[in-house]
Design a protein around this motif. Structure first.
Motif, PDB file in Angstrom:
ATOM      1  N   UNK A 274      24.531  49.542 102.813  1.00 33.06           N
ATOM      2  CA  UNK A 274      25.914  49.905 102.505  1.00 33.06           C
ATOM      3  C   UNK A 274      26.610  48.819 101.697  1.00 33.06           C
ATOM      4  N   UNK A 275      26.409  47.565 102.077  1.00 36.37           N
ATOM      5  CA  UNK A 275      27.144  46.477 101.436  1.00 36.37           C
ATOM      6  C   UNK A 275      26.643  46.162 100.029  1.00 36.37           C
ATOM      7  N   UNK A 276      25.351  46.366  99.777  1.00 31.50           N
ATOM      8  CA  UNK A 276      24.798  46.035  98.459  1.00 31.50           C
ATOM      9  C   UNK A 276      24.631  47.240  97.550  1.00 31.50           C
ATOM     10  N   UNK A 277      24.664  48.439  98.139  1.00 34.21           N
ATOM     11  CA  UNK A 277      24.397  49.628  97.340  1.00 34.21           C
ATOM     12  C   UNK A 277      22.936  49.752  96.943  1.00 34.21           C
ATOM     13  N   UNK A 278      22.058  49.017  97.617  1.00 34.28           N
ATOM     14  CA  UNK A 278      20.623  49.038  97.320  1.00 34.28           C
ATOM     15  C   UNK A 278      19.938  50.070  98.204  1.00 34.28           C
ATOM     16  N   UNK A 451      23.137  39.005 115.866  1.00 36.12           N
ATOM     17  CA  UNK A 451      22.681  38.780 114.493  1.00 36.12           C
ATOM     18  C   UNK A 451      23.403  39.653 113.490  1.00 36.12           C
ATOM     19  N   UNK A 452      23.527  40.945 113.786  1.00 31.40           N
ATOM     20  CA  UNK A 452      24.158  41.861 112.833  1.00 31.40           C
ATOM     21  C   UNK A 452      25.593  41.459 112.557  1.00 31.40           C
ATOM     22  N   UNK A 453      26.343  41.144 113.621  1.00 31.58           N
ATOM     23  CA  UNK A 453      27.736  40.746 113.442  1.00 31.58           C
ATOM     24  C   UNK A 453      27.833  39.431 112.677  1.00 31.58           C
ATOM     25  N   UNK A 454      26.962  38.479 112.999  1.00 29.74           N
ATOM     26  CA  UNK A 454      26.973  37.197 112.286  1.00 29.74           C
ATOM     27  C   UNK A 454      26.688  37.405 110.797  1.00 29.74           C
ATOM     28  N   UNK A 455      25.715  38.260 110.510  1.00 31.51           N
ATOM     29  CA  UNK A 455      25.383  38.553 109.114  1.00 31.51           C
ATOM     30  C   UNK A 455      26.566  39.186 108.391  1.00 31.51           C
ATOM     31  N   UNK A 456      27.183  40.189 109.004  1.00 29.84           N
ATOM     32  CA  UNK A 456      28.285  40.906 108.360  1.00 29.84           C
ATOM     33  C   UNK A 456      29.454  39.972 108.075  1.00 29.84           C
ATOM     34  N   UNK A 457      29.824  39.165 109.053  1.00 29.89           N
ATOM     35  CA  UNK A 457      30.976  38.281 108.878  1.00 29.89           C
ATOM     36  C   UNK A 457      30.678  37.210 107.826  1.00 29.89           C
ATOM     37  N   UNK A 458      29.489  36.587 107.920  1.00 30.68           N
ATOM     38  CA  UNK A 458      29.149  35.511 106.977  1.00 30.68           C
ATOM     39  C   UNK A 458      29.014  36.027 105.552  1.00 30.68           C
ATOM     40  N   UNK A 460      30.423  38.557 104.271  1.00 29.50           N
ATOM     41  CA  UNK A 460      31.715  39.009 103.751  1.00 29.50           C
ATOM     42  C   UNK A 460      32.501  37.866 103.132  1.00 29.50           C
ATOM     43  N   UNK A 461      32.348  36.666 103.690  1.00 26.77           N
ATOM     44  CA  UNK A 461      33.114  35.535 103.170  1.00 26.77           C
ATOM     45  C   UNK A 461      32.291  34.639 102.240  1.00 26.77           C
ATOM     46  N   UNK A 462      30.997  34.505 102.504  1.00 29.89           N
ATOM     47  CA  UNK A 462      30.167  33.606 101.687  1.00 29.89           C
ATOM     48  C   UNK A 462      29.415  34.343 100.591  1.00 29.89           C
ATOM     49  N   UNK A 463      29.124  35.632 100.811  1.00 32.59           N
ATOM     50  CA  UNK A 463      28.359  36.392  99.824  1.00 32.59           C
ATOM     51  C   UNK A 463      28.968  36.353  98.431  1.00 32.59           C
ATOM     52  N   UNK A 464      30.268  36.636  98.275  1.00 30.48           N
ATOM     53  CA  UNK A 464      30.859  36.589  96.927  1.00 30.48           C
ATOM     54  C   UNK A 464      30.727  35.225  96.262  1.00 30.48           C
ATOM     55  N   UNK A 465      30.828  34.151  97.056  1.00 30.35           N
ATOM     56  CA  UNK A 465      30.682  32.812  96.478  1.00 30.35           C
ATOM     57  C   UNK A 465      29.275  32.592  95.954  1.00 30.35           C
ATOM     58  N   UNK A 477      22.291  38.407 100.121  1.00 28.27           N
ATOM     59  CA  UNK A 477      22.364  39.083 101.415  1.00 28.27           C
ATOM     60  C   UNK A 477      21.143  38.767 102.276  1.00 28.27           C
ATOM     61  N   UNK A 478      19.960  38.751 101.682  1.00 24.84           N
ATOM     62  CA  UNK A 478      18.766  38.410 102.460  1.00 24.84           C
ATOM     63  C   UNK A 478      18.821  36.973 102.958  1.00 24.84           C
ATOM     64  N   UNK A 479      19.342  36.077 102.133  1.00 23.15           N
ATOM     65  CA  UNK A 479      19.486  34.686 102.551  1.00 23.15           C
ATOM     66  C   UNK A 479      20.373  34.596 103.789  1.00 23.15           C
TER      67      UNK A 479
END
Length: 587
Positions: A274-278, A451-458, A460-465, A477-479
């Motif tokens: 959902x988040x990447x559209x992949x 894990x899922x919640x940690x991934x989603x939150x992180x 959301x804030x670090x992915x764009x950077x 996202x995989x990182x």
């Protein structure tokens, strides 16, 4: 649990299964209908099933009833609410909004503990009072009716894209896993693993690795993996004289890999879609080689420990007969074959293919490994599947709904953009410092939330950077997803280690030390993915992806062996240098 109680919970689980399967086949259902009903079906499991005292049961009944009424009110008024564009109209709607938020926070608390709902509560407080914070981390302020309405009656906040993933995809694959777990698939995994690795040096530990990889591919939960496969592998390793700390570490590390092993990979992979559209099939392809490398590093680490301890394989009479292996392997190969055929050959959506695989798995429930039929046993398995699916769907729904509050507040207030800017400025605009800051954030947050919640939150804030610094979206996202897993084996909070240590009655710090050495791939492979982007290009450039995997595999072998086996410092240093060059020097 009394027979009557089991019947009631089985019926509730069956209702949850029927609803989510019906959504796949019924066509379009309004989001403000399907998503509140998803929460409504989760309420009994989180409010009543896990109640640990009479007071908690009474409060669960009250809050569950209030939450159910609020969800049903949303469903009945979905058309009218869609015209309000997230603005609450009147005091009654304000009460409904507050009720929904309070109930979601309590659902998460009962399902997974305090940390995630505390983070969500802090996010709500920031949204309500952040306008009084001076400096750049304040926000302009949002009217109360708009702020709470966006979170509760619009297709954002509680009912946003994350909840859509939980409703439409994750629930289906949870049902698939529950059906397989209720039948002979688990025994099939164990038999295949024992036949493949049981006779090797440290064979009992390698059986744990293979069986955990196979079982984890359908469970997606490190804790569930430890509890299930560990119940068989841990006593076997102890009986063969393995040190308790090492046996527990092997199981914890092997089980943690389930969330990165295709085809299922846990709820986080579906959120990534959902988040990447992949497409999900592309994420599977990208994740496959890194997952194999992770288990390769564990395998090499076990060989390293076998040079320090007498780690024996399974005796011939402890390994399954060829006939048993062939028969029981069909119990997971048949449903998996249907799943993969549906996704890759027939071109169905992952959730539709999973529905067909569920049907295939359900048809095998009446049969056991001796090919005998027993309707009493079949009813028990159906009951187990219904209860397992109902509970796990509810647990994931609680996590997703609570995380959706945080994501909603980040979007409404603009805090996510500000944290992204902070990461960019803190890293000096350089990629590798930003990666290290992100990894640290993932580790810290992962200690407190699933894990899922940690991934989603992180993300959301670090992915764009990270994307702004040059990473491809899927690479970023995989990182983040991999580093969100670190807390399963890394002190001070390491869930898989705690469970495994408890099962063998060993000091958890000893187990964690061995687990970090065995699971060193979890720390290095995400960084290697950044240095060698071809590693995740299996679908588009398979030759270079395989070459990258071979190079990284050699590097992991050198590093893993160096960390565990050599007693001579010079040899260890040489292996580490060679391993680092192979891991991080691009092709």
């Amino acid at each position: 649990m009394t027979p009557t109680a089991r019947l009631i919970w089985s019926v509730l689980g069956a209702a949850s299964i029927a609803f989510h399967l019906w959504l796949i086949f019924s066509g379009l259902v309004p989001n403000l209908v399907s998503r509140p009903l998803h929460m409504a079906l989760a309420l009994p499991w989180t409010m009543l099933f896990v109640a640990r005292s009479r007071a908690e049961l009474i409060s669960g009944v009250v809050l569950g009833a209030a939450g159910l009424a609020a969800c049903l009110w949303l469903v009945v008024n979905a058309d009218a609410l869609s015209d309000q564009y997230g603005f609450l109209d009147g005091d009654f709607q304000l009460v409904v909004a507050v009720t929904l938020l309070v109930v979601v926070l309590e659902m998460a608390r009962r399902a997974i503990g305090w940390p995630l709902p505390l983070v969500a509560s802090l996010a709500l407080l920031y949204g309500l009072f952040g306008e009084w914070i001076p400096g750049e981390f304040g926000h302009p302020g949002t009217p109360l009716n708009s702020f709470l309405g966006t979170l509760t009656i619009a297709e954002g906040g509680l009912w946003g894209s994350l909840t859509a993933v939980s409703v439409n995809i994750v629930a289906i694959f949870v049902i698939f896993g529950a059906v397989l777990n209720a039948g002979e698939a688990g025994q099939g995994f164990m038999n295949v693993a024992a036949a493949a690795a049981g006779r090797l040096r440290a064979g009992a530990a390698k059986v744990s690795v293979i069986s955990s990889a196979l079982f984890g591919s359908i469970s997606g939960s490190a804790s569930a993996n430890v509890a299930s496969t560990g119940a068989i592998t841990l006593p076997t390793m102890l009986k063969l004289g393995y040190p308790r700390s090492l046996a527990a570490a092997v199981e914890a590390v092997a089980s943690s890999g389930g969330q990165i092993m295709p085809p299922l990979m846990g709820a986080g992979a579906f959120v990534m879609v959902e988040l990447t559209g992949t497409p999900y099939t592309s994420i599977m392809a990208a994740a496959l080689l890194p997952a194999i490398l992770y288990f390769l590093a564990v395998w090499v680490g076990i060989d390293g420990f076998s040079l320090r301890h007498d780690l024996r394989g399974l005796a011939a009479d402890a390994r399954p007969a060829t006939r048993d292996v062939l028969i029981t392997s069909a119990f997971f190969l048949a449903p998996f074959s249907v799943l993969l055929w549906g996704m890759f050959a027939a071109g169905y959506t992952p959730q539709y293919a999973a529905c067909l695989a569920i049907l295939a798995g359900a048809m095998l429930l009446p049969v056991d490994g001796r090919l005998s039929f027993d309707w009493g046993r079949t009813l028990e398995r159906v009951e187990q599947a219904c209860m397992g699916a109902g509970k796990q769907i509810a647990t994931i729904a609680s996590i997703i709904l609570c995380a959706s509050i945080i994501i909603g507040v980040l979007g409404i207030t603009g805090l996510g953009v500000k944290i992204t800017s902070l990461i960019l400025s803190g890293s000096g605009g350089a990629l590798w410092p930003a990666l290290l800051l992100t990894a640290l954030a993932c580790l810290v947050l992962g200690m407190e939330v699933p894990t899922t919640a940690a991934y989603v939150i992180c993300v959301s804030v670090a992915g764009p950077a990270l994307i702004e610094l040059g990473l491809a979206p899927l690479q970023a996202h995989l990182f983040v997803f991999w580093f969100a897993l670190l807390s399963t084996i890394t002190p001070p909070v390491c869930g898989a280690v705690f469970i495994a240590a408890g099962m063998v009655e060993e000091n958890w710090l000893k187990v964690a030390g061995h687990a970090m050495a065995l699971g060193i791939g979890l720390y290095l492979i995400p960084l290697a993915m950044i240095a060698n982007p071809d590693l995740i290009a299996l679908a588009t450039d398979p030759v270079w992806a395989i070459l990258a995997a071979v190079k990284i595999g050699l590097g992991l072998t050198a590093v893993s062996f160096a960390v565990i086996a050599p007693r001579r410092l010079l040899l260890r240093a040489g292996l580490l240098v060679v391993g680092a060059l192979l891991l991080f020097w691009p092709l």
